[in-house]
Motif scaffolding. Structure first.
Motif, PDB file in Angstrom:
ATOM      1  N   GLU A 211      -8.442  14.307 -39.155  1.00  0.00           N
ATOM      2  CA  GLU A 211      -7.585  13.337 -38.338  1.00  0.00           C
ATOM      3  C   GLU A 211      -6.806  13.770 -37.534  1.00  0.00           C
ATOM      4  O   GLU A 211      -6.422  13.944 -36.478  1.00  0.00           O
ATOM      5  CB  GLU A 211      -6.712  12.654 -39.372  1.00  0.00           C
ATOM      6  CG  GLU A 211      -7.570  10.878 -38.989  1.00  0.00           C
ATOM      7  CD  GLU A 211      -8.150  10.050 -38.135  1.00  0.00           C
ATOM      8  OE1 GLU A 211      -7.238   9.785 -37.732  1.00  0.00           O
ATOM      9  OE2 GLU A 211      -8.947  10.553 -37.998  1.00  0.00           O
ATOM     10  N   SER A 212      -6.414  15.228 -38.302  1.00  0.00           N
ATOM     11  CA  SER A 212      -6.013  16.346 -37.029  1.00  0.00           C
ATOM     12  C   SER A 212      -6.259  16.959 -36.354  1.00  0.00           C
ATOM     13  O   SER A 212      -5.769  16.998 -35.264  1.00  0.00           O
ATOM     14  CB  SER A 212      -5.040  17.327 -38.720  1.00  0.00           C
ATOM     15  OG  SER A 212      -4.666  16.920 -39.357  1.00  0.00           O
ATOM     16  N   LEU A 213      -7.095  17.268 -36.516  1.00  0.00           N
ATOM     17  CA  LEU A 213      -8.706  17.536 -34.874  1.00  0.00           C
ATOM     18  C   LEU A 213      -7.808  16.855 -34.004  1.00  0.00           C
ATOM     19  O   LEU A 213      -7.642  16.859 -32.486  1.00  0.00           O
ATOM     20  CB  LEU A 213      -9.849  18.189 -34.851  1.00  0.00           C
ATOM     21  CG  LEU A 213      -9.828  19.602 -36.365  1.00  0.00           C
ATOM     22  CD1 LEU A 213     -11.480  19.868 -36.026  1.00  0.00           C
ATOM     23  CD2 LEU A 213      -9.450  20.769 -35.729  1.00  0.00           C
ATOM     24  N   ARG A 214      -8.227  15.279 -34.166  1.00  0.00           N
ATOM     25  CA  ARG A 214      -8.423  14.086 -33.018  1.00  0.00           C
ATOM     26  C   ARG A 214      -6.764  14.464 -33.244  1.00  0.00           C
ATOM     27  O   ARG A 214      -7.282  14.303 -31.168  1.00  0.00           O
ATOM     28  CB  ARG A 214      -8.826  12.760 -34.235  1.00  0.00           C
ATOM     29  CG  ARG A 214      -8.698  11.797 -32.966  1.00  0.00           C
ATOM     30  CD  ARG A 214      -8.941  10.184 -33.436  1.00  0.00           C
ATOM     31  NE  ARG A 214      -7.586  10.143 -34.319  1.00  0.00           N
ATOM     32  CZ  ARG A 214      -6.222   9.271 -34.111  1.00  0.00           C
ATOM     33  NH1 ARG A 214      -6.606   9.169 -33.003  1.00  0.00           N
ATOM     34  NH2 ARG A 214      -5.687   9.501 -35.695  1.00  0.00           N
ATOM     35  N   ILE A 215      -5.743  14.291 -33.590  1.00  0.00           N
ATOM     36  CA  ILE A 215      -4.291  14.410 -33.098  1.00  0.00           C
ATOM     37  C   ILE A 215      -3.923  15.302 -32.048  1.00  0.00           C
ATOM     38  O   ILE A 215      -3.814  14.749 -30.990  1.00  0.00           O
ATOM     39  CB  ILE A 215      -3.654  14.257 -34.458  1.00  0.00           C
ATOM     40  CG1 ILE A 215      -3.385  13.183 -35.105  1.00  0.00           C
ATOM     41  CG2 ILE A 215      -1.931  13.978 -33.996  1.00  0.00           C
ATOM     42  CD1 ILE A 215      -3.433  11.166 -33.903  1.00  0.00           C
ATOM     43  N   SER A 216      -4.714  16.270 -32.858  1.00  0.00           N
ATOM     44  CA  SER A 216      -4.236  17.401 -31.227  1.00  0.00           C
ATOM     45  C   SER A 216      -5.160  17.407 -30.033  1.00  0.00           C
ATOM     46  O   SER A 216      -4.464  17.537 -29.181  1.00  0.00           O
ATOM     47  CB  SER A 216      -4.135  18.850 -32.088  1.00  0.00           C
ATOM     48  OG  SER A 216      -4.090  20.240 -31.484  1.00  0.00           O
ATOM     49  N   TRP A 217      -6.056  16.723 -30.143  1.00  0.00           N
ATOM     50  CA  TRP A 217      -7.023  17.122 -28.645  1.00  0.00           C
ATOM     51  C   TRP A 217      -6.291  15.895 -27.983  1.00  0.00           C
ATOM     52  O   TRP A 217      -6.116  16.108 -27.421  1.00  0.00           O
ATOM     53  CB  TRP A 217      -7.598  16.833 -29.401  1.00  0.00           C
ATOM     54  CG  TRP A 217      -9.165  16.201 -28.158  1.00  0.00           C
ATOM     55  CD1 TRP A 217      -9.252  15.314 -27.273  1.00  0.00           C
ATOM     56  CD2 TRP A 217     -10.307  17.720 -27.763  1.00  0.00           C
ATOM     57  NE1 TRP A 217     -10.262  15.665 -26.438  1.00  0.00           N
ATOM     58  CE2 TRP A 217     -11.037  16.526 -26.913  1.00  0.00           C
ATOM     59  CE3 TRP A 217     -10.181  17.923 -28.749  1.00  0.00           C
ATOM     60  CZ2 TRP A 217     -12.282  17.623 -26.350  1.00  0.00           C
ATOM     61  CZ3 TRP A 217     -12.001  18.816 -28.159  1.00  0.00           C
ATOM     62  CH2 TRP A 217     -12.500  18.802 -26.740  1.00  0.00           C
ATOM     63  N   HIS A 218      -5.832  14.414 -29.039  1.00  0.00           N
ATOM     64  CA  HIS A 218      -5.123  13.712 -28.250  1.00  0.00           C
ATOM     65  C   HIS A 218      -3.618  14.548 -27.481  1.00  0.00           C
ATOM     66  O   HIS A 218      -3.474  13.929 -26.036  1.00  0.00           O
ATOM     67  CB  HIS A 218      -4.769  12.445 -28.905  1.00  0.00           C
ATOM     68  CG  HIS A 218      -3.631  11.304 -28.156  1.00  0.00           C
ATOM     69  ND1 HIS A 218      -4.707  10.784 -27.384  1.00  0.00           N
ATOM     70  CD2 HIS A 218      -2.701  11.101 -28.513  1.00  0.00           C
ATOM     71  CE1 HIS A 218      -3.531   9.571 -26.695  1.00  0.00           C
ATOM     72  NE2 HIS A 218      -2.595   9.710 -27.351  1.00  0.00           N
ATOM     73  N   ILE A 219      -2.622  14.897 -27.806  1.00  0.00           N
ATOM     74  CA  ILE A 219      -1.781  15.485 -27.770  1.00  0.00           C
ATOM     75  C   ILE A 219      -1.930  16.433 -26.582  1.00  0.00           C
ATOM     76  O   ILE A 219      -1.599  16.760 -25.487  1.00  0.00           O
ATOM     77  CB  ILE A 219      -0.748  16.430 -28.821  1.00  0.00           C
ATOM     78  CG1 ILE A 219      -0.378  15.031 -29.883  1.00  0.00           C
ATOM     79  CG2 ILE A 219       0.232  16.696 -28.399  1.00  0.00           C
ATOM     80  CD1 ILE A 219       0.255  15.875 -31.089  1.00  0.00           C
ATOM     81  N   THR A 220      -2.915  17.561 -26.450  1.00  0.00           N
ATOM     82  CA  THR A 220      -3.014  18.472 -25.432  1.00  0.00           C
ATOM     83  C   THR A 220      -3.854  17.977 -24.408  1.00  0.00           C
ATOM     84  O   THR A 220      -3.418  17.788 -22.827  1.00  0.00           O
ATOM     85  CB  THR A 220      -3.942  19.266 -25.814  1.00  0.00           C
ATOM     86  OG1 THR A 220      -5.050  18.438 -26.818  1.00  0.00           O
ATOM     87  CG2 THR A 220      -3.550  20.512 -26.931  1.00  0.00           C
ATOM     88  N   THR A 221      -4.458  16.726 -24.413  1.00  0.00           N
ATOM     89  CA  THR A 221      -4.441  15.594 -23.622  1.00  0.00           C
ATOM     90  C   THR A 221      -3.628  15.204 -22.322  1.00  0.00           C
ATOM     91  O   THR A 221      -3.709  15.114 -21.473  1.00  0.00           O
ATOM     92  CB  THR A 221      -5.816  14.428 -24.029  1.00  0.00           C
ATOM     93  OG1 THR A 221      -6.739  14.755 -24.588  1.00  0.00           O
ATOM     94  CG2 THR A 221      -6.603  14.119 -22.344  1.00  0.00           C
TER      95      THR A 221
END
Length: 290
Positions: A211-221
């Protein structure tokens, strides 16, 4: 804090998740976060972090202990210890500097931005409590940024092996090496950037590794407009946290710095990386609440 003698301390450090992952209202007012937090630029977050550490000397103290240990490891001061002990100290300081300090700093930033200051005990408790998840997260990140770019490069290597004649000689080794390096480096740096805020999501948001990877991906987008600046910061921090230890001199090439200056340079570089860790936590909170 414990409610009675003998009761373990609770993790009361703030947890900041995405709006869809919390119960109740997720507006800034309910989270006790000022709108100025969401308006700061990356450099504003860095300046804010420098000022923050004046109120939290524990960060400088903890980082100072690790930096001092690193400097001793670079000298002959602890050579009297057996090699396994030295290796263990090196691994411990590296883990503490890369993982625990970043977790501790992120917890403090979350407390400051929500007007709920974190004590030393609360910060350390959260950092150590999230350690298993952080270790799993780091394993996932390393596996991803090394394996996926290689899988992308693999068809090119197969193509080179199946083309009649020596393709490397036909195009020249520098060209072939540059193409291969570019094919590997582009997805490597992209993934490194996309996963850069995963540690903050793991600690501040208390998300699991995936989930942390998913959240980071969303933030950087959401930070596409700041991609270049954040990518340069992230890449520079990942590749080297040291300032130069040698300087160019006309007619003689590179000249090594005085050992004292070299050690000072390395220490300043490591301190700056701690300030950037605070800025990363600030950016995570901006992205997750916006």
């Amino acid at each position: 804090m414990s409610s009675s003698r003998g009761t373990p301390a609770r993790d009361v450090a703030p947890t900041i998740k995405a709006r869809d992952d919390i119960d109740g209202c997720g507006c800034l007012e309910c989270r006790n976060i000022e709108t100025t937090v969401t308006r700061r630029t990356v450099l504003d977050a860095f300046v804010w972090s420098v000022r923050l550490f004046r109120s939290y000397p524990s960060v400088v103290a903890f980082a100072g202990i690790i930096i001092l240990t690193n400097r001793l490891l670079e000298t002959n001061a602890i050579n009297i210890l057996p090699m396994p002990a030295i290796s263990m100290i090196e691994a411990t300081t590296a883990f503490a500097f890369i993982v625990l300090i970043r977790a501790y700093v992120g917890t403090i930033v979350a407390g400051e931005l929500t007007s709920d200051p974190v004590t030393i005990r609360e910060g350390l408790y959260r950092s150590f409590a999230r350690m298993p998840a952080l270790v799993g997260l780091i394993v996932l990140i390393v596996f991803s940024v090394m394996t996926l770019p290689f899988l992308i490069l693999l068809p090119l290597l197969v193509l080179v092996g199946t083309v009649p004649g020596n393709l490397v000689e036909m195009v020249g080794f520098p060209v072939a090496a540059a193409v291969g390096g570019l094919v590997f480096a582009v997805p490597f740096l992209l993934l490194l950037f996309k996963f850069w805020f995963a540690p903050e999501a793991c600690v501040i948001g208390q998300y699991g590794p995936i989930e942390s990877l998913r959240i980071s991906w969303h933030i950087t987008t959401n930070y596409r407009g700041k991609f270049v600046l954040i990518a340069v910061i992230a890449t520079g921090s990942a590749l080297s946290i040291y300032l130069p230890t040698s300087l160019p001199e006309v007619g003689t090439g590179m000249v090594a710095l005085n050992p004292v200056l070299s050690m000072l340079s390395a220490s300043i570089g490591e301190l700056f990386s701690i300030v950037w860790a605070s800025a990363y936590a600030h950016i995570y909170i901006q992205g997750i609440v916006s």
